[in-house]
Write an enzyme that holds these catalytic residues in place. Structure first.
Site, PDB file in Angstrom:
ATOM      1  N   HIS A   1      21.690 -33.708  14.901  1.00  0.00           N
ATOM      2  CA  HIS A   1      20.565 -34.169  14.095  1.00  0.00           C
ATOM      3  C   HIS A   1      19.323 -33.923  14.954  1.00  0.00           C
ATOM      4  O   HIS A   1      19.054 -34.668  15.901  1.00  0.00           O
ATOM      5  CB  HIS A   1      20.722 -35.647  13.740  1.00  0.00           C
ATOM      6  CG  HIS A   1      21.937 -35.934  12.918  1.00  0.00           C
ATOM      7  ND1 HIS A   1      23.159 -36.228  13.481  1.00  0.00           N
ATOM      8  CD2 HIS A   1      22.121 -35.945  11.567  1.00  0.00           C
ATOM      9  CE1 HIS A   1      24.047 -36.433  12.517  1.00  0.00           C
ATOM     10  NE2 HIS A   1      23.444 -36.258  11.347  1.00  0.00           N
TER      11      HIS A   1
ATOM     12  N   THR B   1      15.379 -18.762  30.316  1.00  0.00           N
ATOM     13  CA  THR B   1      14.082 -19.147  30.866  1.00  0.00           C
ATOM     14  C   THR B   1      12.983 -19.154  29.803  1.00  0.00           C
ATOM     15  O   THR B   1      11.807 -19.266  30.138  1.00  0.00           O
ATOM     16  CB  THR B   1      13.678 -18.198  32.014  1.00  0.00           C
ATOM     17  OG1 THR B   1      13.786 -16.837  31.561  1.00  0.00           O
ATOM     18  CG2 THR B   1      14.574 -18.384  33.226  1.00  0.00           C
TER      19      THR B   1
ATOM     20  N   ASP C   1       6.853  -9.297  28.603  1.00  0.00           N
ATOM     21  CA  ASP C   1       8.237  -9.627  28.286  1.00  0.00           C
ATOM     22  C   ASP C   1       8.528  -9.461  26.793  1.00  0.00           C
ATOM     23  O   ASP C   1       9.590  -8.967  26.405  1.00  0.00           O
ATOM     24  CB  ASP C   1       8.547 -11.065  28.715  1.00  0.00           C
ATOM     25  CG  ASP C   1       8.826 -11.182  30.207  1.00  0.00           C
ATOM     26  OD1 ASP C   1       8.720 -10.155  30.917  1.00  0.00           O
ATOM     27  OD2 ASP C   1       9.135 -12.290  30.668  1.00  0.00           O
TER      28      ASP C   1
ATOM     29  N   MET D   1      14.703 -23.154  28.029  1.00  0.00           N
ATOM     30  CA  MET D   1      14.228 -23.941  29.169  1.00  0.00           C
ATOM     31  C   MET D   1      13.221 -24.993  28.718  1.00  0.00           C
ATOM     32  O   MET D   1      13.264 -26.151  29.163  1.00  0.00           O
ATOM     33  CB  MET D   1      13.598 -23.017  30.221  1.00  0.00           C
ATOM     34  CG  MET D   1      13.077 -23.734  31.459  1.00  0.00           C
ATOM     35  SD  MET D   1      12.331 -22.589  32.659  1.00  0.00           S
ATOM     36  CE  MET D   1      10.857 -22.073  31.771  1.00  0.00           C
TER      37      MET D   1
ATOM     38  N   ASN E   1      16.980 -12.462  23.724  1.00  0.00           N
ATOM     39  CA  ASN E   1      16.689 -13.799  24.263  1.00  0.00           C
ATOM     40  C   ASN E   1      17.469 -14.896  23.554  1.00  0.00           C
ATOM     41  O   ASN E   1      18.261 -15.600  24.164  1.00  0.00           O
ATOM     42  CB  ASN E   1      15.195 -14.105  24.142  1.00  0.00           C
ATOM     43  CG  ASN E   1      14.459 -13.943  25.446  1.00  0.00           C
ATOM     44  OD1 ASN E   1      15.005 -13.445  26.420  1.00  0.00           O
ATOM     45  ND2 ASN E   1      13.213 -14.365  25.474  1.00  0.00           N
ATOM     46  N   ASP E   2      17.200 -15.060  22.251  1.00  0.00           N
ATOM     47  CA  ASP E   2      17.790 -16.211  21.564  1.00  0.00           C
ATOM     48  C   ASP E   2      17.732 -16.074  20.051  1.00  0.00           C
ATOM     49  O   ASP E   2      16.978 -15.280  19.496  1.00  0.00           O
ATOM     50  CB  ASP E   2      17.081 -17.512  21.984  1.00  0.00           C
ATOM     51  CG  ASP E   2      15.570 -17.444  21.863  1.00  0.00           C
ATOM     52  OD1 ASP E   2      15.067 -16.846  20.890  1.00  0.00           O
ATOM     53  OD2 ASP E   2      14.864 -17.971  22.743  1.00  0.00           O
TER      54      ASP E   2
END
Length: 280
Positions: A164, A177, A66, A181, A136-137
């Site tokens: 915070h 995921t 991945d 996740m 992804n992020d």
């Protein structure tokens, strides 16, 4: 499809033995296959260059896992060539193929027997500086010793909330995921169009994820928790590229203009994949 490129994680395919067998299989059936090296493990002198990918390439096979697929996707996004992953590592969500199924998959691709999924990406960076891509992020976290951050979230120019927390994750459905996740965020069908905001170890009652529309623009400002204002945070894009954020600085995150196209050969739904992984 007859013109292929293989992007290979050389750490996972030592000496490119599998890559060369796959290339030979394609060429024996009248196709073309070029091999490019992904330097994701840092074992080669340099990464592949986009100029190595012929303009008439119809599909990119990514050999690794991945992580290799994510990195390849963001590197070749401007070319808008469909990708499909061949998993050579631990079981993941993105790579549909295994070594044992890759040859049958090539037959299907060459017969144009496949479907296509589109996945949104993120683009982001500090205001006024270069933007970076993430499939992804985007993760904002403490740089240095562990400590709590004060992160002020604005959406479409309107103040939303202050977290915070140890950090915050802005994830795509594909990235739901992953770290999202693990931090308690929702799992979302990767074909969905939305952004997910999930705090990391929030230190107050505001611990919930927030789901936003794909068209929303998120700006996160680093707040100060002490007089010196010498605090710093790191902003990571798919865990790879990292920039630093000082008190008072903002990072802007939005949906990227291009989407990643993933070839799908199996009729297995996301829910079926998810169910199997949850039973492990």
């Amino acid at each position: 499809m007859h013109n292929f490129v293989l992007i290979t994680n050389a750490y996972k395919d030592r000496e490119l033995l599998l890559s060369r067998r796959i290339a030979a299989y394609i060429e024996d059936r009248g196709g073309r296959a070029d091999i490019c090296i992904s330097n994701i493990e840092g074992i080669m002198e340099k990464d592949f260059d986009l100029s190595e990918i012929p303009k008439d390439t119809e599909c990119i096979l990514v050999l690794g896992g991945d992580g290799t697929l994510i990195r390849a996707a963001t590197r070749v996004e401007a070319l808008q060539i469909p990708l499909i992953g061949v998993n050579l590592g631990t079981l993941g969500y993105l790579c549909e193929l295994e070594e044992s199924s890759v040859y049958a998959a090539i037959d299907s691709l060459m017969q144009d027997s496949y479907t296509m999924e589109e996945r949104i990406m993120l683009t982001g960076g500090k205001l006024g500086e270069k933007s970076h891509l993430a499939l992804n992020d985007v993760v904002i976290h403490w740089a240095g010793d562990l400590s709590m951050l004060q992160l002020q979230v604005h959406v479409n120019g309107e103040f939303l909330t202050t977290y915070h927390a140890d950090g915050i994750i802005v994830a795509t459905p594909t990235g739901s995921t992953g770290y999202n996740m693990s931090a308690g965020g929702p799992i979302v069908d990767p074909k969905a169009r939305m952004l997910l905001l999930t705090p990391i170890n929030a230190h107050d009652l505001n611990t919930h994820s927030i789901v936003l529309g794909a068209e929303d623009v998120v700006e996160i400002e680093m707040g100060s928790r002490r007089f010196q204002k010498d605090e710093k945070a790191s902003v990571s894009f798919d865990g790879d590229t990292t920039v630093h954020l000082k008190v008072g600085e903002r990072v802007r995150i939005a949906q990227a203009s291009n989407r990643i196209r993933i070839c799908k050969l199996s009729n297995q739904s996301f829910l079926e994949i998810l169910r199997k992984k949850m039973q492990r």
